[in-house]
Design an enzyme around this catalytic site. Structure first.
Site, PDB file in Angstrom:
ATOM      1  N   HIS A 133       0.803  -1.217   0.000  1.00 55.26           N
ATOM      2  CA  HIS A 133       0.000   0.000   0.000  1.00 55.26           C
ATOM      3  C   HIS A 133       0.841   1.274   0.000  1.00 55.26           C
ATOM      4  O   HIS A 133       0.315   2.356  -0.279  1.00 55.26           O
ATOM      5  CB  HIS A 133      -0.947   0.006   1.203  1.00 55.26           C
ATOM      6  CG  HIS A 133      -2.093  -0.941   1.039  1.00 55.26           C
ATOM      7  ND1 HIS A 133      -2.006  -2.271   1.381  1.00 55.26           N
ATOM      8  CD2 HIS A 133      -3.340  -0.769   0.538  1.00 55.26           C
ATOM      9  CE1 HIS A 133      -3.161  -2.860   1.108  1.00 55.26           C
ATOM     10  NE2 HIS A 133      -3.987  -1.990   0.588  1.00 55.26           N
ATOM     11  N   GLY A 134       2.107   1.166   0.313  1.00 55.91           N
ATOM     12  CA  GLY A 134       2.942   2.361   0.271  1.00 55.91           C
ATOM     13  C   GLY A 134       4.286   2.127   0.912  1.00 55.91           C
ATOM     14  O   GLY A 134       4.438   1.278   1.788  1.00 55.91           O
TER      15      GLY A 134
END
Lengths: 407, 479
Positions: free
Chosen positions: B328-329
């Protein structure tokens, strides 16, 4: 199940017709603007040009969207239905009386305020060297804690503190100042401002003009209107256009949300004759000559029915231009005035015009505006007014006398 | 290009649809057209990185071809799978994780160097996982290798799921690329689904974004300059929880709807996750395509839960959640967010949470609390800001419970919050089912009559918001 699919089929058919129909109509309607944008941007040299092309195309498509105005109205209507008072991520907020104001959760301190005051002081020194006088004038902020009606916690962008500070620093620097909030204190808030425009009303501008004439008399012993003739509203024709104006803020929120404002036009009954020269946005100079109405007013705005693209505030001197010169042929011996100003001052200047032989104006934020300092040095003015609306207090507006003067 | 934009709705989509149907006589030409349109769609926002995606398509096509042909000849394929993993994960690492890795190395070693700034290609995590799925499916004999480069290209670049998922596994669409049928029913359901998704994104998600973005930004400024009281902080966290759900599920709705309009059936990606009664159940309902991907290509190959001892099971789960967080990041808060969910999933599994009947309300409250706290960790920009935000949430540093501005936000956005809570539950679905079962009843007929009107209104209102140019953030830049 049959009903389920019948319902979906019918819905899809209607949606498809809507999408394809609206798409085709937009293509036909907006193709020229879109093609123009694309052709002007097609000279691609680097990757940033592609980004600019995409952004330009999206903007053109959005700007040219059919029924855009109606969509804005739908948006405004939904906000009304939801009892919302703020618009577009707290850009504008409507108070209990329907007045729109700029919103902002915090206003950064402007550490340059003392410097702006010093710049005005330097300009004042130049003016005084040439025998003139300079007055710093600040109009009232549209948000007035006494007049606006917001619930507690509403994040109104309040520029009053900034206005106070500028006046304080200017006063400290020896500049003559005039706070029009005080002059208009007794002028009812409801009549002082348009509900859906950031400007003051023409009646408020007239009241401000009267106060300025009085200020010149009290401060400089300049008897511009000893008989109280020019300040007497009975010597003017007053026309009220009911529910005719959709202000700058209203054009972003729609009529349904913000409502329409009355617009009042004030025109002298007494004889006038001017030559007005203005620098247009395209850089050309436009000259108009004639009476107050002929030379200073752009009455085409009064007859235009499209309230969404037309601002009635532009009737006086087309709202604002980078440079103007009004020569009053009826009063060639009157004093000469120079104004560094913004659009707030436009109607005030028009009302002041009968008392002066010439009024020159520079709007520093305008494209191609002349250099203020050089202009003052090259011309002789008896009086200079630096006028700045509280929300315009910024570095660009005080784009003059940045450096200390060389003796 | 965003689905929720005028350019997409009234220029791109109609042209692609019309041409696609005009080419109905040839599946090959249709696929070619959809590939060209998809590349244009991506290049509109990423004029440079479209070449990166093309490179990914070429590489994975040839790797799939090599692996497929090797399998036919009973030759070993493992090394080619390793090459595929290195290329795809390497690509992702360079663009997504390299600056993060270097900046941490520099920090740890006290180096004065600064990590290079590399712009993250939009949707790289989605299309990389899809590309890898193709090669792995061929390796796992889930599907046959694809001979046509264009079809692999279409699978990876197909615009409906390109920038925000769902992550489509190749084995689920391989057949459809060649032999799909577009029926009136599919098209109708698809267009209605797309419209519902558009409405969710523009009307619900974007309004929650205003609350969440402002409140998180104020928290970032710091208490010394801007106070975020406890209630406001919770309002921000809840708003973000609603924003990310409605945004992400709306994109999935639009993607699934568009897929149907072009004859593709994609698996569901969301199933009302906020009604879950455990974190395990939440993940069966949230971003299902990502969970499935990790399950099929990481968790199961590692042995899953069918391992000899619990240590290995925990290790397998841990790996999956580290990867889920980082997917997600590239920031520590994403890793912590993954660990946060790992801890509760592990606890639920080993403490027999699912075997304990009843306490449904308490279970639901527990789940929502953990999820909302998790989203807060997800939304902050770094660990320092996480500390600031959590201090606000618990009222540390003498922060008051509320202030006038908090109530102003409730006044302005209360209706949207209420709608958000209602529509995050399957209320509409239940009403729909209830009415469908009684097709003769007047209420059912009235509903069927009103449905087209409501959908048209929803579409018109969504366009009105777009035309007005309202707040319309795109939250997948990290993904």
């Amino acid at each position: 199940m049959k009903l389920f699919f019948a319902k979906k089929n019918l819905t899809a058919l209607l949606l498809l017709v809507a999408i394809l129909g609206f798409s085709a109509a937009n293509l036909l309607y907006g193709k020229d603007a879109l093609l123009e944008t694309l052709t002007t941007m097609l000279d691609i040299q680097k990757i940033e040009d592609v980004d600019a092309l995409v952004a330009g195309a999206e903007e053109a498509v959005s700007e040219q969207l059919l029924y855009k105005v109606q969509f804005v109205e739908v948006y405004g209507y939904i906000q009304k239905l939801l009892f919302k008072t703020e618009i577009d991520n707290f850009t504008y907020g409507q108070d209990d009386n329907g007045f729109l104001n700029y919103l902002g959760f915090f206003r950064e301190e402007d550490s340059m305020l003392p410097d702006y005051a010093q710049r005005v002081a330097r300009l004042k020194d130049i003016v005084e060297e040439k025998g003139g006088k300079l007055l710093l004038v600040t109009p009232p902020c549209k948000y007035d804690p006494q007049g606006s009606a917001y619930a507690p916690g509403y994040p109104v962008n309040d520029a009053n503190a900034r206005e106070d500070a500028l006046l304080l620093y200017a006063h400290e620097a020896g500049v003559d100042t005039m706070d029009l909030r005080e002059s208009l204190r007794d002028f009812p808030y409801q009549e002082r401002f348009f509900k859906a425009d950031h400007h003051w009303t023409i009646q408020a501008a007239f009241a401000a003009y009267s106060a300025i004439v009085q200020e010149f008399e009290d401060r400089y012993d300049l008897l511009l209107d000893p008989e109280n003739f020019y300040r007497d509203i009975n010597n003017y024709d007053v026309y009220t256009y009911k529910q005719a104006m959709l202000g700058s803020m209203g054009r972003n929120t729609g009529v349904v949300f913000s409502g329409l404002d009355d617009y009042t036009l004030i025109v002298p009954k007494f004889p006038t004759h001017y030559i007005n020269t203005a620098k247009e946005p395209n850089g050309m100079e436009l000259e108009t000559e004639g009476t107050f109405e002929e030379a200073l007013l752009d009455t085409v705005h009064l007859s235009t029915s499209n309230i969404y693209s037309n601002s009635l505030y532009s009737v006086y001197l087309q709202e604002v231009r980078a440079w103007n010169r009004i020569v009053n042929t009826e009063n060639p011996d009157g004093p000469k005035l120079f104004c560094v100003r913004d659009s707030y001052f436009t109607p005030v200047v028009c009302f002041l015009s009968p008392m002066f032989s010439e009024i020159h104006m520079i709007w520093p934020l305008g494209e191609g505006a002349p250099d203020v300092e050089r202009y003052v040095r090259e011309n002789d003015f008896d009086y200079v007014i630096v006028e700045v609306y509280p929300y315009n207090i910024n570095d660009d507006m005080f784009d003059f006398c940045r450096a200390a003067l060389v003796p | 290009m965003l689905f929720s934009s005028i350019v997409f709705l009234f220029y791109f989509l109609p042209v692609v649809l019309v041409v696609n149907y005009l080419l109905g006589f040839s599946r090959t030409l249709q696929n070619l057209w959809l590939l060209i349109a998809s590349l244009f769609f991506y290049a509109w926002g990423e004029p440079v990185y479209v070449f990166l995606m093309l490179a990914s398509i070429f590489a994975n096509y040839f790797l799939g071809l090599i692996i497929g042909k090797s399998k036919e000849k009973d030759k070993p394929t493992r090394r080619w799978v390793v090459v595929a993993c290195i290329i795809n994960i390497g690509l992702l690492f360079v663009f997504k994780y390299l600056p993060f890795t270097l900046s941490n190395i520099y920090r740890m070693t006290g180096s004065a160097l600064t990590a290079p700034k590399i712009a993250l290609p939009i949707g790289i995590s989605f299309f990389t996982f899809q590309a890898l799925s193709y090669v792995l499916d061929v390796q796992m004999n889930k599907t046959k290798y694809e001979k046509s480069l264009f079809y692999v290209g279409l699978y990876i670049a197909f615009f409906p799921q390109l920038i925000a998922g769902p992550i489509v596994q190749y084995n689920t669409v391989a057949q459809q690329i060649r032999e799909r049928r577009i029926t009136m029913r599919m098209f109708s359901v698809g267009l209605c689904r797309f419209t519902a998704g558009l409405g969710k994104k523009i009307l619900l998600s974007n309004n929650f974004a205003i609350l969440a973005d402002n409140i998180f930004n104020w928290s970032m400024i710091g208490q010394e300059f801007y106070e975020v009281p406890i209630l406001m902080a919770w309002l921000g966290s809840i708003s973000y929880s609603l924003q990310i759900y409605f945004d992400f599920s709306a994109y999935s709705d639009m993607a699934i709807g568009l897929g149907l309009m072009f004859g593709f059936r994609f698996d569901e990606n969301f199933n009302y996750p906020y009604i879950a009664k455990s974190i395990t159940e939440f993940w069966r309902r949230w971003h299902i395509s990502l969970s499935s991907w990790f399950r099929d290509y990481v968790y199961f190959p590692l042995g899953g839960s069918r391992v000899q001892n619990r240590d290995k099971e925990i290790r397998n789960l841990f790996i999956v959640w580290v990867l889920t967080g980082l997917w997600h990041g590239a920031e520590w808060n994403f890793l912590l967010w993954g660990m946060w969910h790992f801890i509760f999933i592990l606890a639920e599994r080993f403490f027999g949470y699912h075997e304990k009947p009843g306490y449904n309300v308490l279970k639901h409250i527990y789940t929502i609390f953990i999820v909302v706290v998790g989203w807060t960790l997800f939304r902050v920009t770094n660990l320092f800001q996480a500390g600031r935000y959590f201090a606000n949430l618990v009222g540390a540093n003498s922060i008051p419970f509320s202030n006038d501005m908090t109530w102003m936000l409730f006044r302005e956005y209360g209706i949207w919050l209420l709608l958000g809570v209602i529509f995050s539950m399957p209320v509409a679905q239940k009403i729909n089912d209830m009415l469908l079962e009684n097709t003769c009843k007047p209420l059912s007929i009235l509903y069927s009559v009103l449905y087209p009107v409501a959908m048209l209104l929803l579409f018109a209102v969504s366009v009105a918001y777009l035309a007005r140019g309202t707040y319309n953030p795109f939250i997948y830049f990290n993904f």
